[in-house]
Write a protein that holds these residues in place. Structure first.
Motif, mmCIF file in Angstrom:
data_model
loop_
_atom_site.group_PDB
_atom_site.id
_atom_site.type_symbol
_atom_site.label_atom_id
_atom_site.label_comp_id
_atom_site.label_asym_id
_atom_site.label_seq_id
_atom_site.Cartn_x
_atom_site.Cartn_y
_atom_site.Cartn_z
ATOM 1 N N THR A 1 0.851 0.405 16.099
ATOM 2 C CA THR A 1 1.732 -0.726 16.357
ATOM 3 C C THR A 1 3.173 -0.232 16.416
ATOM 4 O OG1 THR A 1 1.998 -1.181 13.992
ATOM 5 C CG2 THR A 1 0.131 -2.240 15.123
ATOM 6 N N ASP A 2 4.086 -1.117 16.760
ATOM 7 C CA ASP A 2 5.505 -0.752 16.762
ATOM 8 C C ASP A 2 5.943 -0.300 15.376
ATOM 9 O OD1 ASP A 2 5.621 -1.380 19.418
ATOM 10 O OD2 ASP A 2 6.534 -3.363 19.129
ATOM 11 N N GLU A 3 5.422 -0.971 14.356
ATOM 12 C CA GLU A 3 5.775 -0.585 12.993
ATOM 13 C C GLU A 3 5.200 0.786 12.652
ATOM 14 O OE1 GLU A 3 7.598 -0.666 9.414
ATOM 15 O OE2 GLU A 3 7.846 -2.072 11.096
ATOM 16 N N GLY A 4 4.007 1.107 13.142
ATOM 17 C CA GLY A 4 3.437 2.424 12.901
ATOM 18 C C GLY A 4 4.252 3.523 13.553
ATOM 19 N N ILE A 5 4.746 3.278 14.763
ATOM 20 C CA ILE A 5 5.587 4.266 15.443
ATOM 21 C C ILE A 5 6.893 4.454 14.686
ATOM 22 C CG2 ILE A 5 6.858 4.743 17.573
ATOM 23 C CD1 ILE A 5 4.626 3.269 19.079
ATOM 24 N N ARG A 6 7.502 3.356 14.230
ATOM 25 C CA ARG A 6 8.746 3.469 13.446
ATOM 26 C C ARG A 6 8.510 4.247 12.160
ATOM 27 N NH1 ARG A 6 9.850 -1.773 15.425
ATOM 28 N NH2 ARG A 6 8.732 -2.718 13.672
ATOM 29 N N THR A 7 7.365 4.029 11.533
ATOM 30 C CA THR A 7 7.048 4.732 10.294
ATOM 31 C C THR A 7 6.936 6.233 10.522
ATOM 32 O OG1 THR A 7 5.895 2.799 9.410
ATOM 33 C CG2 THR A 7 5.377 4.924 8.409
ATOM 34 N N LEU A 8 6.271 6.624 11.606
ATOM 35 C CA LEU A 8 6.163 8.043 11.929
ATOM 36 C C LEU A 8 7.533 8.652 12.228
ATOM 37 C CD1 LEU A 8 3.055 8.741 14.206
ATOM 38 C CD2 LEU A 8 3.490 9.490 11.869
ATOM 39 N N ALA A 9 8.362 7.927 12.973
ATOM 40 C CA ALA A 9 9.686 8.444 13.313
ATOM 41 C C ALA A 9 10.547 8.615 12.062
ATOM 42 C CB ALA A 9 10.373 7.505 14.307
ATOM 43 N N GLN A 10 10.490 7.665 11.137
ATOM 44 C CA GLN A 10 11.268 7.767 9.904
ATOM 45 C C GLN A 10 10.786 8.927 9.044
ATOM 46 O OE1 GLN A 10 10.774 3.871 8.229
ATOM 47 N NE2 GLN A 10 12.127 2.885 9.726
ATOM 48 N N ILE B 1 0.854 -1.192 0.000
ATOM 49 C CA ILE B 1 0.000 0.000 0.000
ATOM 50 C C ILE B 1 0.885 1.236 0.000
ATOM 51 C CG2 ILE B 1 -1.712 1.303 1.322
ATOM 52 C CD1 ILE B 1 -2.688 -1.392 2.418
ATOM 53 N N PRO B 2 0.706 2.145 -0.972
ATOM 54 C CA PRO B 2 1.532 3.368 -0.971
ATOM 55 C C PRO B 2 1.235 4.223 0.247
ATOM 56 C CG PRO B 2 -0.233 3.531 -2.607
ATOM 57 C CD PRO B 2 -0.256 2.120 -2.088
ATOM 58 N N PHE B 3 2.289 4.634 0.935
ATOM 59 C CA PHE B 3 2.148 5.433 2.154
ATOM 60 C C PHE B 3 2.260 6.902 1.777
ATOM 61 C CE2 PHE B 3 3.717 7.279 6.184
ATOM 62 C CZ PHE B 3 2.709 6.826 7.027
ATOM 63 N N MET C 1 -0.567 10.334 12.751
ATOM 64 C CA MET C 1 -0.266 11.293 13.812
ATOM 65 C C MET C 1 -1.527 11.654 14.592
ATOM 66 S SD MET C 1 2.001 12.970 15.422
ATOM 67 C CE MET C 1 3.461 12.943 14.375
ATOM 68 N N GLN C 2 -2.657 11.763 13.898
ATOM 69 C CA GLN C 2 -3.910 12.066 14.586
ATOM 70 C C GLN C 2 -4.300 10.936 15.542
ATOM 71 O OE1 GLN C 2 -6.483 12.706 11.241
ATOM 72 N NE2 GLN C 2 -5.962 14.874 11.041
ATOM 73 N N ILE C 3 -4.113 9.703 15.118
ATOM 74 C CA ILE C 3 -4.419 8.570 15.994
ATOM 75 C C ILE C 3 -3.465 8.549 17.187
ATOM 76 C CG2 ILE C 3 -4.469 6.048 16.122
ATOM 77 C CD1 ILE C 3 -5.299 6.048 13.157
ATOM 78 N N TRP C 4 -2.197 8.866 16.935
ATOM 79 C CA TRP C 4 -1.208 8.885 18.005
ATOM 80 C C TRP C 4 -1.551 9.936 19.057
ATOM 81 C CZ3 TRP C 4 2.589 6.428 20.275
ATOM 82 C CH2 TRP C 4 3.536 7.142 21.041
ATOM 83 N N ARG C 5 -2.069 11.088 18.631
ATOM 84 C CA ARG C 5 -2.350 12.188 19.547
ATOM 85 C C ARG C 5 -3.724 12.096 20.195
ATOM 86 N NH1 ARG C 5 -0.149 17.191 15.775
ATOM 87 N NH2 ARG C 5 1.986 17.227 16.564
ATOM 88 N N ARG D 1 0.178 9.487 6.727
ATOM 89 C CA ARG D 1 1.043 9.965 7.808
ATOM 90 C C ARG D 1 0.274 10.910 8.741
ATOM 91 N NH1 ARG D 1 4.705 11.720 4.835
ATOM 92 N NH2 ARG D 1 4.252 13.953 4.847
ATOM 93 N N THR D 2 -0.541 11.787 8.139
ATOM 94 C CA THR D 2 -1.336 12.704 8.953
ATOM 95 C C THR D 2 -2.323 11.939 9.829
ATOM 96 O OG1 THR D 2 -1.136 14.463 7.308
ATOM 97 C CG2 THR D 2 -2.949 14.640 8.876
#
Length: 291
Positions: A65-74, A15-17, A26-30, A22-23
């Protein structure tokens, strides 16, 4: 009788990211993670960047998930590397202002008054755009439009414009911070007196922010404040070399409208709001957050 070949399952394409994914991440994270159940969340769930959780009461929520956090950090690191030195310095000082309990905007376009002797030509719509009251010393409430003979209007685009996070107008303390990453950029800006006049018309205190060593304080007009950065943009410290000369001002209506239409910056640390409605402690512009 020949048997037909059995269909084989092709691997699912990745799936193209996009920035929209990404937005949403971040909204889910916050947030509390309440699901919207739209196409973006289908993509994020399929890519295992978020996971769906159901409480014992049956309420659904999304968690990275851990992968979602890594994706945001990258993605954040890529964005930081793509910024220019000027943009990185502006973003770093914006975080400093946010931590001091201020609401910050970047690269606003604001109409301001300057002395007519310092600008070559007036704006063709100057007589129709003057804000009511405010800082225009030539305003006459008995006139339908303000006189434009002595004062001219120009567009000001400060790097950082900020006010205190308060519900009391007298405590707003609007400020402009101009960020300069090089000596050439700073000296070029200092040659434009009308530009500095526009900034001062919009705020109570106007500052220059630049790396230590690119200019001496006596090269900057004495009524302007100076912040310098010691060390790198990523982990250096800010030092106040000279406070700005305080000039009481009331934000004009046109500025309020521009602020309403713009989106203020948000700290990644999401600091708690300053105590609203209380008299502030004197803002010393120290590198430590204001109480």
């Amino acid at each position: 009788m020949t048997s037909l070949p059995q269909p084989t399952s092709a691997p699912t394409p990745p799936i193209p990211f996009t920035r929209f994914h990404r937005t949403r991440l971040m909204q889910i994270w916050r947030s509390a993670g309440w699901p919207c159940k739209d196409a973006l969340e289908i993509d994020l769930l399929a890519a295992q960047l978020v996971a769906l959780h159901v409480s014992s009461e049956g309420f659904e929520s999304l968690r990275l998930t851990d992968e979602g956090i890594r994706t945001l950090a990258q993605a954040r690191q890529r964005s930081m590397r793509a910024l220019s030195a000027h943009d990185r310095l502006a973003a770093r000082f914006a975080e400093h202002l946010l931590s001091a309990g201020r609401i910050v905007w970047r690269e606003l376009s604001l109409r301001a008054v300057v002395d007519g002797s310092t600008s070559p030509t007036p704006s063709p719509t100057a007589t129709h755009l003057a804000p009511i009251g405010g800082n225009n010393p030539l305003w006459d409430e008995n006139l339908s439009v303000p006189p434009a003979a002595a004062n001219l209007w120009r567009m000001a685009r400060p790097d950082l414009f900020s006010v205190r996070d308060t519900s009391v107008p007298a405590y707003l303390q609007p400020m402009v911070h101009e960020v300069k990453a090089s000596r050439a950029d700073l000296l070029s800006d200092l040659r434009h007196d009308a530009k500095r006049q526009a900034y001062q018309w919009l705020c109570e205190e106007c500052y220059y922010v630049f790396p230590a060593g690119i200019a001496e304080p006596d090269e900057v007009p004495e009524h302007l404040g100076i912040w310098v950065l010691h060390g790198s943009v990523e982990d250096g410290r800010f030092e106040l070399l000279r406070p700005a000369r305080h000039n009481r001002c009331t934000l004009p209506f046109a500025v309020w409208m521009a602020l309403c239409k713009a989106t203020p910056l948000r700290s990644e640390d999401d600091p708690a709001q300053a105590r609203l409605g209380e008299p502030p402690a004197p803002y010393t512009n120290s590198p430590h957050p204001a109480p």
